[in-house]
Design a protein around this motif. Structure first.
Motif, PDB file in Angstrom:
ATOM      1  N   LYS A 147      31.483 -28.144  24.342  1.00  0.00           N
ATOM      2  CA  LYS A 147      30.572 -28.398  24.105  1.00  0.00           C
ATOM      3  C   LYS A 147      30.415 -27.102  23.120  1.00  0.00           C
ATOM      4  O   LYS A 147      30.390 -25.995  23.136  1.00  0.00           O
ATOM      5  N   GLU A 148      29.209 -27.467  22.059  1.00  0.00           N
ATOM      6  CA  GLU A 148      28.858 -26.580  20.787  1.00  0.00           C
ATOM      7  C   GLU A 148      28.033 -25.411  21.457  1.00  0.00           C
ATOM      8  O   GLU A 148      28.208 -24.362  21.106  1.00  0.00           O
ATOM      9  N   GLU A 149      27.381 -25.040  22.938  1.00  0.00           N
ATOM     10  CA  GLU A 149      26.807 -23.802  23.186  1.00  0.00           C
ATOM     11  C   GLU A 149      27.392 -23.184  23.781  1.00  0.00           C
ATOM     12  O   GLU A 149      27.814 -21.989  23.813  1.00  0.00           O
ATOM     13  N   ASN A 150      28.780 -24.242  24.213  1.00  0.00           N
ATOM     14  CA  ASN A 150      30.239 -22.953  24.457  1.00  0.00           C
ATOM     15  C   ASN A 150      31.242 -22.825  23.366  1.00  0.00           C
ATOM     16  O   ASN A 150      32.292 -22.657  23.476  1.00  0.00           O
ATOM     17  N   GLY A 151      30.541 -22.641  21.809  1.00  0.00           N
ATOM     18  CA  GLY A 151      31.864 -22.610  20.547  1.00  0.00           C
ATOM     19  C   GLY A 151      33.320 -23.827  21.102  1.00  0.00           C
ATOM     20  O   GLY A 151      33.832 -22.634  20.545  1.00  0.00           O
ATOM     21  N   PHE A 152      32.591 -24.651  21.886  1.00  0.00           N
ATOM     22  CA  PHE A 152      33.793 -25.543  21.676  1.00  0.00           C
ATOM     23  C   PHE A 152      34.458 -25.295  23.149  1.00  0.00           C
ATOM     24  O   PHE A 152      35.853 -25.248  22.550  1.00  0.00           O
ATOM     25  N   LEU A 153      34.374 -24.002  23.360  1.00  0.00           N
ATOM     26  CA  LEU A 153      35.575 -23.681  24.490  1.00  0.00           C
ATOM     27  C   LEU A 153      35.351 -24.388  26.205  1.00  0.00           C
ATOM     28  O   LEU A 153      34.094 -24.820  27.023  1.00  0.00           O
ATOM     29  N   GLU A 185      40.835 -13.589  21.264  1.00  0.00           N
ATOM     30  CA  GLU A 185      42.003 -12.933  22.095  1.00  0.00           C
ATOM     31  C   GLU A 185      40.942 -13.445  23.874  1.00  0.00           C
ATOM     32  O   GLU A 185      42.032 -13.206  24.889  1.00  0.00           O
ATOM     33  N   SER A 186      39.851 -12.888  23.927  1.00  0.00           N
ATOM     34  CA  SER A 186      39.008 -12.499  25.423  1.00  0.00           C
ATOM     35  C   SER A 186      39.733 -13.975  26.455  1.00  0.00           C
ATOM     36  O   SER A 186      39.591 -14.370  27.228  1.00  0.00           O
ATOM     37  N   PHE A 187      39.383 -15.037  25.460  1.00  0.00           N
ATOM     38  CA  PHE A 187      39.109 -16.914  25.648  1.00  0.00           C
ATOM     39  C   PHE A 187      40.594 -16.885  26.667  1.00  0.00           C
ATOM     40  O   PHE A 187      41.131 -16.976  27.838  1.00  0.00           O
ATOM     41  N   TYR A 188      41.701 -15.971  25.414  1.00  0.00           N
ATOM     42  CA  TYR A 188      42.935 -16.798  26.158  1.00  0.00           C
ATOM     43  C   TYR A 188      43.536 -15.461  27.187  1.00  0.00           C
ATOM     44  O   TYR A 188      44.150 -15.989  28.078  1.00  0.00           O
ATOM     45  N   LYS A 189      42.945 -14.814  27.497  1.00  0.00           N
ATOM     46  CA  LYS A 189      42.764 -13.041  28.440  1.00  0.00           C
ATOM     47  C   LYS A 189      42.398 -14.063  29.655  1.00  0.00           C
ATOM     48  O   LYS A 189      43.548 -13.677  30.771  1.00  0.00           O
ATOM     49  N   GLU A 190      41.431 -14.550  29.655  1.00  0.00           N
ATOM     50  CA  GLU A 190      40.868 -14.484  30.820  1.00  0.00           C
ATOM     51  C   GLU A 190      41.644 -15.889  31.383  1.00  0.00           C
ATOM     52  O   GLU A 190      41.639 -16.384  32.379  1.00  0.00           O
ATOM     53  N   LEU A 191      41.980 -16.543  30.413  1.00  0.00           N
ATOM     54  CA  LEU A 191      42.873 -18.223  30.289  1.00  0.00           C
ATOM     55  C   LEU A 191      43.838 -17.395  31.203  1.00  0.00           C
ATOM     56  O   LEU A 191      44.183 -18.543  31.866  1.00  0.00           O
ATOM     57  N   LEU A 222      50.853 -16.726  23.345  1.00  0.00           N
ATOM     58  CA  LEU A 222      51.807 -15.821  23.387  1.00  0.00           C
ATOM     59  C   LEU A 222      51.870 -14.535  23.377  1.00  0.00           C
ATOM     60  O   LEU A 222      52.830 -13.717  23.787  1.00  0.00           O
ATOM     61  N   GLN A 223      51.341 -13.856  22.452  1.00  0.00           N
ATOM     62  CA  GLN A 223      50.451 -12.503  22.033  1.00  0.00           C
ATOM     63  C   GLN A 223      49.964 -12.224  23.297  1.00  0.00           C
ATOM     64  O   GLN A 223      49.771 -10.713  23.737  1.00  0.00           O
ATOM     65  N   ILE A 224      48.985 -12.671  24.282  1.00  0.00           N
ATOM     66  CA  ILE A 224      48.954 -12.228  25.287  1.00  0.00           C
ATOM     67  C   ILE A 224      49.819 -11.434  26.056  1.00  0.00           C
ATOM     68  O   ILE A 224      50.932 -12.962  26.456  1.00  0.00           O
TER      69      ILE A 224
END
Ligand code: MLT
Length: 387
Positions: A147-153, A185-191, A222-224
C-alpha cells in the motif's frame, strides 16, 4: 477435447501475453501505437556485448550442451560483480546458478521447496510469476498488500500465526515492479530477523537494482548480516544491460537453496547457450560509465514524463528507481477502464494496475522504454481526452 489441468485452468492469461494480443489488433488496424506496456528496453544492447557474442558463437565448444549450473567463468563473473557492486562475497561453486532469464528461476524455485498445501507469501501488486510459480508447485499464495501509505512495503509481521506455520517462502522485489518503490536497509534487517525466527525462505528479486536515480544505490538483501542463512536472490542481465531477448540471469545466495533450484533445473532444462554466457561475462565486466549512460537516458525520460503527467492532472508515485511510473487512474475509472480508454482513444499501451493483483486497482503503470519525444506525444494525446 483434452482438458487443461487444474493448475492451468485457474490461471488467468499471462498479463503481457494478453496485452500483446490487444497491441497486435491495434497495429493491424494501422494505429500509431505508443507502447508503454511491458518493461522491455528500447535501447540496444551495448556494442561490446554484441561483439563478444559474435566471437563466442564461432567457438565449436559452445555448440554442445552447456553445463547445468552454468559456465564457471560466468558464475565467477557474477561473483566479481556482486563483490564490486554490493560488497557481497559469493562462492561461484555453491552459491550461484545460471538462469535462462530470472523469470525461469522464479517460476521454478517453489518446485524445490513447496509441498502441496504450503503457503507462499506473495506481494500484491507484483510481478505475476511469484504467484504462478507457487500455483505450479501446488502451494497457496497468501497475499501481502503493498500500500502506498506503507511505501509499498509488505507488513510481513501481520501474517496470522496459522498461516505463518504453513509458510515456506516470502517474495520481495525492490526496486519494485510495478510501483517503483525502494526498500531501505532497516526493512531488510527486520525481514531477515523475522525470517530466521520463523524459518521462512526469503526470495528477493533484484532485477531493477541498477535503474536508480537518487544518490543511494539500491541494496542487495545479501548485504544484511545473516541473510545467507535464509535468502536467495534472483537477478538478471535483462534490465541492466538491455538484454531482455538474450535470456540470461542468475540466482545467488544460500547454498542449499541454490542446490534445490539447481536440482529442479537439471531435470527440466539443459542450461543456457554458452555463447550467451560468454557475452554475459563481457556485460558484467563493462565499465560503470556504460550503465551510467543507460541510467541517464531513463532519468531524462522519467523527469520529463512525471512533469508532463502532472501537468495533465495525473498523480504519479515519485520514487527514484526503475523505468516504470505508477500512476493513479483519474476519478470515476477502474484501472481496466482507463487503460482501455488510453488504448482505444489515444493509441497508448499501458498496464492496468489490477493486472499485477487486486491491490493494484486504482493505478496504471507506464514504462519509460520509448524515447522522450514519444513519451511527451503520449501525454499530449492524454491531454486531448480532457479528463
Ligand atoms: C514487466 O513489464 O513487468 C516485465 O518486463 C516483465 C518481465 O520482466 O518479464
Amino acid at each position: 477435447m483434452f482438458e487443461y489441468a487444474q493448475r492451468i485452468k485457474i490461471l488467468p492469461p499471462y498479463l503481457f501475453a494478453q496485452i500483446d494480443q490487444k497491441k497486435r489488433e491495434k497495429l493491424q488496424q494501422g494505429v500509431d501505437l505508443i507502447d508503454l506496456g511491458v518493461g522491455d528496453p528500447d535501447i540496444p544492447t551495448p556494442q561490446p556485448i554484441v561483439e563478444a557474442m559474435k566471437r563466442a558463437v564461432e567457438k565449436p565448444e559452445h555448440h554442445r550442451y552447456p553445463s547445468y549450473e552454468g559456465m564457471f567463468s560466468f558464475r565467477k563473473a557474477v561473483a566479481d560483480w556482486y563483490k564490486r557492486r554490493f560488497g557481497v562475497d559469493l562462492d561461484p561453486h555453491t552459491e550461484i546458478v545460471t538462469l535462462i532469464g530470472s523469470k525461469e528461476g522464479i517460476a521454478h524455485f517453489p518446485l524445490a521447496f513447496v509441498n502441496p498445501g504450503d503457503v507462499v507469501l506473495c506481494p500484491d501488486p507484483a510481478y505475476p510469476v511469484y504467484k504462478i510459480g507457487t500455483i505450479f508447485a501446488g502451494g497457496e499464495p497468501y497475499i501481502l498488500p503493498l500500500k502506498e501509505e506503507n511505501g509499498f512495503l509488505p507488513d510481513f509481521k501481520s501474517v496470522p500465526k496459522d498461516i505463518l506455520k504453513r509458510a515456506k517462502i516470502i517474495w520481495v522485489n525492490y526496486p519494485n515492479n510495478p510501483t517503483s518503490a525502494v526498500a531501505e536497509e532497516s526493512f531488510y534487517k527486520e525481514l531477515i530477523d523475522w525470517a530466521r525466527e520463523n524459518n521462512i525462505i526469503v526470495a528477493s528479486d533484484l532485477a531493477y537494482s541498477e535503474i536508480y536515480f537518487g544518490n543511494k544505490r539500491p541494496m542487495s538483501i545479501l548485504q544484511i548480516e545473516g541473510a545467507k542463512e535464509v535468502a536467495i536472490e534472483f537477478h538478471s542481465l535483462s534490465k541492466t544491460f538491455n538484454m531482455t531477448g538474450w535470456r540470461l540471469g542468475m540466482a545467488v545466495g544460500n547454498k542449499d537453496l541454490i542446490a534445490g533450484l539447481g536440482k529442479v533445473k537439471t531435470n527440466v532444462d539443459s542450461g543456457q547457450f554458452q555463447a550467451i554466457q560468454e557475452a554475459g561475462i563481457t556485460a558484467l565486466s563493462l565499465p560503470e560509465e556504460e550503465v551510467q549512460k543507460i541510467r541517464d537516458i531513463y532519468r531524462e525520460r522519467r523527469n520529463a514524463m512525471i512533469k508532463a503527467l502532472e501537468d495533465v492532472g495525473l498523480e504519479v508515485y515519485k520514487s527514484d528507481a526503475t523505468f516504470y511510473l505508477w500512476v493513479k487512474v483519474p476519478k470515476g475509472y477502474t484501472s481496466a477502464e482507463f487503460v482501455s480508454l488510453l488504448l482505444d482513444k489515444c493509441g497508448i499501451v499501458c498496464t492496468p494496475g489490477n493486472g499485477f493483483g487486486q491491490y493494484g486497482e486504482g493505478y496504471f503503470r507506464t514504462s519509460l522504454t520509448v524515447p522522450t519525444a514519444r513519451l511527451l506525444e503520449a501525454v499530449e494525446r492524454i491531454r486531448g481526452l480532457k479528463l
